[in-house]
Design an enzyme around this catalytic site. Sequence first.
Site, short mmCIF file in Angstrom:
data_model
loop_
_atom_site.label_atom_id
_atom_site.label_comp_id
_atom_site.label_asym_id
_atom_site.label_seq_id
_atom_site.Cartn_x
_atom_site.Cartn_y
_atom_site.Cartn_z
N LYS A 92 -11.57 67.90 35.78
CA LYS A 92 -12.30 69.39 36.67
C LYS A 92 -12.08 69.20 38.28
O LYS A 92 -12.68 68.29 38.74
CB LYS A 92 -13.29 69.44 35.94
CG LYS A 92 -13.38 69.35 34.38
CD LYS A 92 -14.73 69.70 34.19
CE LYS A 92 -14.53 69.62 32.54
NZ LYS A 92 -16.83 70.16 32.01
N SER A 131 -12.60 75.08 24.06
CA SER A 131 -13.78 74.18 23.77
C SER A 131 -14.95 75.31 23.11
O SER A 131 -15.30 76.99 23.33
CB SER A 131 -14.76 74.11 25.39
OG SER A 131 -15.68 74.10 25.25
#
Length: 355
Positions: free
Chosen positions: A250, A123
Amino acid sequence: MRLQENFQISSGGRQERRVLLIQLLADGVTGWGECVAAEEPNYSEETVDTAWQVLEDHVLPSILGRETAGAEDVLAPVSWIRGNRMALAGLEMAAWDLEARLRDLPLHELLGGTRRPIPVGVSVGLQDTDEELVRKVGEYAEAGYRKIKLKIKPGRDVEMVRAVRRAFPDLPLMADANSAYTLADAPRLQELDELDLMMVEQPLGYDDFLDHARLQERMATPICLDESIRSVGDARLAVALGSCGVINIKPGRVGGFASSRRIHDYCRQEGVPVWCGGMLESGVGRGHNVALATLPGFTLPGDISASRRYWERDIVAPEWTVDDGTILPPEGPGIGVVPDEARIETLTRRVEVFF
Ligand code: OSB
Ligand code: MG
């Protein structure tokens, strides 16, 4: 822990991480957990301080010293607690690591993982200029990452992503807005459809399932939900409404591994691809994410980069490394890496012990 670079997302930047680690001891064995709550409530309502308080005042007094069938049930005595999933997850994941170590099993095996090695992506935070972003993306592409995620926000979106796409016509790319848009921005977001993105993550409000469904009707690019999905109930709602085509799981956000597996199993049954997101974890939380990403439904590369992408020096040995865009889940017990307790001690600002 100081990040190697200021990590910028639509809601602000981060340079320092206050990492809340949880050590759970039984029979002379230690299980390790990491709470992913941030310093500020800009991703979820929780912060590292609210998590500490909830653990200290509510979770630990109810759980310590109690018999439990295993990590899967460790949170049963606190099922009355609403929300605060990051606090709960930190403890729950420590219990999974503990159970795996007590049984001398790798955590991924205890969780039922089958995939190895696991493909991973990276990311990339917002950069000051497109040139800087293109340069960074080039480095990560060169390193072999299987998916590159670009953070976007209003004013730094279509033209910026187009510059990256022009430079790398075949790179697996996606964008993450961290809730920076509203449905009124749909015409702008639709322009992303031309840029061959794998998905657009969390374009709208963290709690807005309906507008995500309206936006998805108007966009060809699959929407991936992150902040919005906190439980399997949220996943069912999103799928029923058509709010997304992909889900980012997550474990720290959804309350731990038991909840992650429920979401995974449901998505698998519904044919919704999932992948494992990240929260700028230390090597401990990175280990939990690696283990989760071995489950069969994790068909897309996770945001699980090498320790060195964020840390000059990690707090586990060996550090997490990426080889040809993949991580090989370790075969040692638990998360399979050893927390460096001497180094952790030098970084520690606050400790509390419970019996
Ligand atoms: O939205 O996925 C996100 C980091 C902090 C908070 C939210 C997010 C992120 C990332 C980085 O995108 C993922 C990672 O590499 O840990
Ligand atoms: Mg995200």
